[in-house]
Design an enzyme around this catalytic site. Structure first.
Site, PDB file in Angstrom:
ATOM      1  N   SER A   1     -10.330   0.493   7.083  1.00  0.00           N
ATOM      2  CA  SER A   1      -9.746   0.167   5.889  1.00  0.00           C
ATOM      3  C   SER A   1      -9.346  -1.148   5.094  1.00  0.00           C
ATOM      4  O   SER A   1      -9.214  -1.276   4.181  1.00  0.00           O
ATOM      5  CB  SER A   1      -8.700   1.326   6.207  1.00  0.00           C
ATOM      6  OG  SER A   1      -9.549   2.463   6.039  1.00  0.00           O
TER       7      SER A   1
ATOM      8  N   SER B   1      -9.976   2.589   2.825  1.00  0.00           N
ATOM      9  CA  SER B   1      -8.742   2.913   1.855  1.00  0.00           C
ATOM     10  C   SER B   1      -7.809   2.491   1.154  1.00  0.00           C
ATOM     11  O   SER B   1      -7.396   2.549   0.307  1.00  0.00           O
ATOM     12  CB  SER B   1      -7.656   4.295   2.869  1.00  0.00           C
ATOM     13  OG  SER B   1      -7.119   3.329   3.717  1.00  0.00           O
TER      14      SER B   1
ATOM     15  N   LYS C   1       0.995  -1.006  -0.078  1.00  0.00           N
ATOM     16  CA  LYS C   1      -0.219   0.263  -0.142  1.00  0.00           C
ATOM     17  C   LYS C   1       1.019   1.352  -0.177  1.00  0.00           C
ATOM     18  O   LYS C   1       2.185   1.363   0.972  1.00  0.00           O
ATOM     19  CB  LYS C   1      -0.415   0.237   1.342  1.00  0.00           C
ATOM     20  CG  LYS C   1      -1.979   0.857   1.267  1.00  0.00           C
ATOM     21  CD  LYS C   1      -3.418   0.100   2.834  1.00  0.00           C
ATOM     22  CE  LYS C   1      -4.327   1.880   2.876  1.00  0.00           C
ATOM     23  NZ  LYS C   1      -5.003   1.585   3.747  1.00  0.00           N
TER      24      LYS C   1
END
EC number: 6.3.5.7
Length: 495
Positions: free
Chosen positions: A182, A158, A78
Site C-alpha cells: 500500500s 491504500s 495518512k
C-alpha cells in the site's frame, strides 16, 4: 522564489537553513495548492491553523540554529495515523467523529523533528484496497492522465491520497502504511518514491490496525533522497510497541553514494509470470541493465514459494483484520446505530457494523472469521502461517548466497481507471498485490522507484527488496537506479 510546492524535501531543507524561504511561506503555498485541488480528493481533513502554528515554530527553531532535516517541511498524514484532536477515521464510517486524545509515535517523532502537518489524507477504508475506491470520503484521483483521455485514474491504494498529494505537489512528502503493497503500488502508479521499511523499524503505536503482523509505516516522497530523510525521522524504538526493534537509526541520507559496484542484484525467475504485459517485462529488463551498467552483478535466483504468496496473504491479512476490527462495536466510540423499540445489544452490534463498515471491509472480516473458525483454523490459517515461513525462508536463502538486493516489477500494470475493477471479481483487484505481498509476509524492506512511462504516458515503477534492517543499502541501490533511470516527468495539471 517561485513554485515552492514543487520543491523536494532536501531542497526545501537547504533553502530554509540558508534563509532563502520560510516555513510559513512554504506552508502557505501548499495550503493554497490544496484549496485548488479538491478534484483530486487527496486531503480529507485540512488543518491550516495547526500547519501555520507549526510552521511559525519551525521558523523560530531554524533561526535559533536547532534545525533537524525535517524542520519546517510541510507534509500530509495518512488518515490511518492517530493525530491528537484531529479526525482520524481510517476512511471508515464506523469511526466518524473520532478525534484521538493521543498522538501516534510516528507523527510525534515527525512533529518533534519540526515537520508541519497540512492535514489528513485519503485512503482505502481501514487500508483495505488497491485503488482508493473503498473510502467513506469518496475516491482519491491520480493526477496523471492517459494521453489526451480525461478518464479518472486510480492513484493506487491504500495510500492513494498520500500518493496523489505528493505527485500533484500539494505537499513535499506524506506518510503511508504498507500491509501488502500500500506504499509501493500507489507510488508506482503516480511516479513517486515509496519505501516500506523492515517490519519493526517504525512503531505501529497509534496507527489504526489492519493486519498487525504485516502493517508497517513508511514515507512517500518525490525522490529517494527525500525518502531517506523522512524515513530517518519516522524510525526509532518505541517501548509501547512490542514489535518495535531496539536498533540505532542510521543517517540514511549520508549512505546515498550511488556506488553499487560489486553489489549482487537478484532477479527472481518466479516473478516473470504468464500474461505479464510486455511493457512491464521490458522495464524490468531495462532496470536490470541499468544496475549492471552501474557496476552491480546480476544474479538469477529462485523464490519457489512466490506462487503461494497471494493466497497466503489473503488468508492471514483478513484473519488478523477480523480480530482487530472486532473492537468497533458502537459501544465506546465512533458510529452507533439507532435502534428500534425492542431491539437489544446484539441488534446494536449487528446494525452498527453493517452500517459502519463498507463492502470490502465486510468481505474481509467475513473471510477472516471463516478461516479462524472451528474446523477451518488448521485447514486455512495454520497452513497459511506455515507457507509464510517458507516464503520467508526463500528470501533468507537468497540473501545467504550473497545477494544484496532483489529487483522486481512494482506492479503488474500502470494505473487503471477508477471503476474499471471495482465491480469485477475482487480477485482481479487483489492481483495488483502480486509483486508486493511477499515483502510483507517476509517482513523485509522494499522500495518502489519510478523508472519509465508506458505507451499511454503513465508512470511505471520498479521494486527493490533489501536485507532486513539494511534500509541504508537498499536506499543507496535505489538511488543508483533512480539516477540511471533519470525519471523527471510530472503530471500535466488539469485539476
Amino acid at each position: 522564489m517561485t513554485d515552492l510546492t514543487r520543491m523536494k524535501v532536501a531542497q526545501a531543507r537547504d533553502a530554509l537553513r540558508a534563509g532563502e524561504v520560510t516555513s510559513v511561506a512554504l506552508t502557505e503555498a501548499c495550503l493554497t495548492a490544496i484549496e485548488g485541488a479538491d478534484a483530486l480528493g487527496a486531503f480529507v481533513h485540512k488543518t491550516p491553523e495547526i500547519a501555520l502554528e507549526q510552521a511559525r515554530a519551525a521558523d523560530a527553531r531554524i533561526q535559533e540554529g536547532d534545525a533537524p532535516s525535517m524542520c519546517g517541511i510541510p507534509m500530509g498524514i495518512k488518515d490511518l495515523f492517530c493525530t491528537k484532536g484531529v479526525p482520524s477515521q481510517a476512511a471508515s464510517g464506523i469511526l466518524k467523529g473520532f478525534k484521538p486524545e493521543y498522538e501516534s509515535t510516528v507523527t510525534s517523532q515527525l512533529f518533534d523533528a519540526g515537520a508541519v502537518m497540512l492535514g489528513k489524507l485519503n485512503m482505502d477504508e481501514f487500508a483495505m484496497g488497491s485503488s482508493n475506491e473503498t473510502s467513506v470520503y469518496g475516491n482519491a484521483v491520480n493526477p496523471w492522465r492517459r494521453g489526451n483521455d480525461d478518464a479518472a485514474l486510480t492513484p493506487g491504494g491504500s495510500s492513494g491520497g498520500s500518493a496523489s498529494a505528493v505527485a500533484a505537489d500539494l505537499c513535499l512528502a506524506a506518510t503511508g502504511t504498507d500491509t501488502g503493497g500500500s506504499i509501493r503500488q500507489p507510488a508506482a502508479f503516480t511516479g513517486i518514491t515509496g519505501i516500506k521499511p523492515t517490519y519493526g523499524r517504525c512503531s505501529r503505536w497509534g496507527i489504526i490496525a489492519f493486519a498487525s503482523s504485516l502493517d508497517q509505516a513508511g514515507p512517500m516522497t518525490k525522490d529517494v533522497r527525500d525518502a531517506a530523510i523522512v524515513l530517518g525521522a519516522m524510525c526509532g524504538h518505541d517501548p509501547r510497541d512490542s514489535t518495535s526493534v531496539d536498533l540505532p537509526v542510521p543517517d540514511f541520507e549520508s549512505m546515498l553514494t550511488g556506488d553499487i559496484r560489486g553489489k549482487a542484484i537478484g532477479i527472481p525467475r518466479e516473478y516473470r509470470m504468464d500474461g505479464m504485459p510486455a511493457e512491464i517485462d521490458a522495464l524490468w529488463d531495462q532496470g536490470r541493465d541499468m544496475l549492471r551498467d552501474a557496476g552491480a552483478r546480476i544474479v538469477d535466483i529462485s523464490l519457489p514459494h512466490t506462487k503461494y504468496a497471494l493466497p497466503t496473504y489473503y488468508v492471514i491479512a483478513p484473519a488478523e483484520a477480523s480480530s482487530n476490527l472486532a473492537r468497533y462495536d458502537g459501544v465506546r466510540y465512533g458510529h452507533r446505530a439507532t435502534l428500534a423499540s425492542g431491539e437489544g445489544i446484539n441488534d446494536m452490534y449487528e446494525k452498527t457494523r453493517a452500517e459502519g463498515f463498507g463492502p470490502e471491509v465486510q468481505r474481509r472480516v467475513m473471510v477472516g472469521t471463516y478461516v479462524l473458525s472451528a474446523g477451518f483454523y488448521d485447514a486455512y490459517y495454520n497452513r497459511a502461517r506455515k507457507v509464510r515461513t517458507l516464503i520467508k525462508r526463500d528470501f533468507e536463502q537468497a540473501f545467504a548466497t550473497g545477494v544484496d538486493a532483489i529487483l522486481t516489477p512494482a506492479t503488474p500494470s500502470a494505473a487503471f481507471g477508477l471503476g474499471e475493477l471495482q465491480d469485477a471479481d475482487p480477485v482481479q483487484m487483489y492481483l495488483n498485490d502480486v509483486f508486493t505481498v511477499t515483502v510483507n509476509l517476509a517482513g523485509l524492506p522494499g522500495i518502489s522507484v519510478p523508472a519509465g512511462l508506458d505507451k499511454q504516458g503513465l508512470p511505471l515503477g520498479l521494486q527493490l527488496i533489501g536485507r532486513p534492517w539494511e534500509e541504508g543499502d537498499l536506499l543507496n541501490t535505489a538511488y543508483a537506479l533512480e539516477t540511471a533511470a533519470g525519471f523527471v516527468e510530472k503530471p500535466t495539471k488539469w485539476w
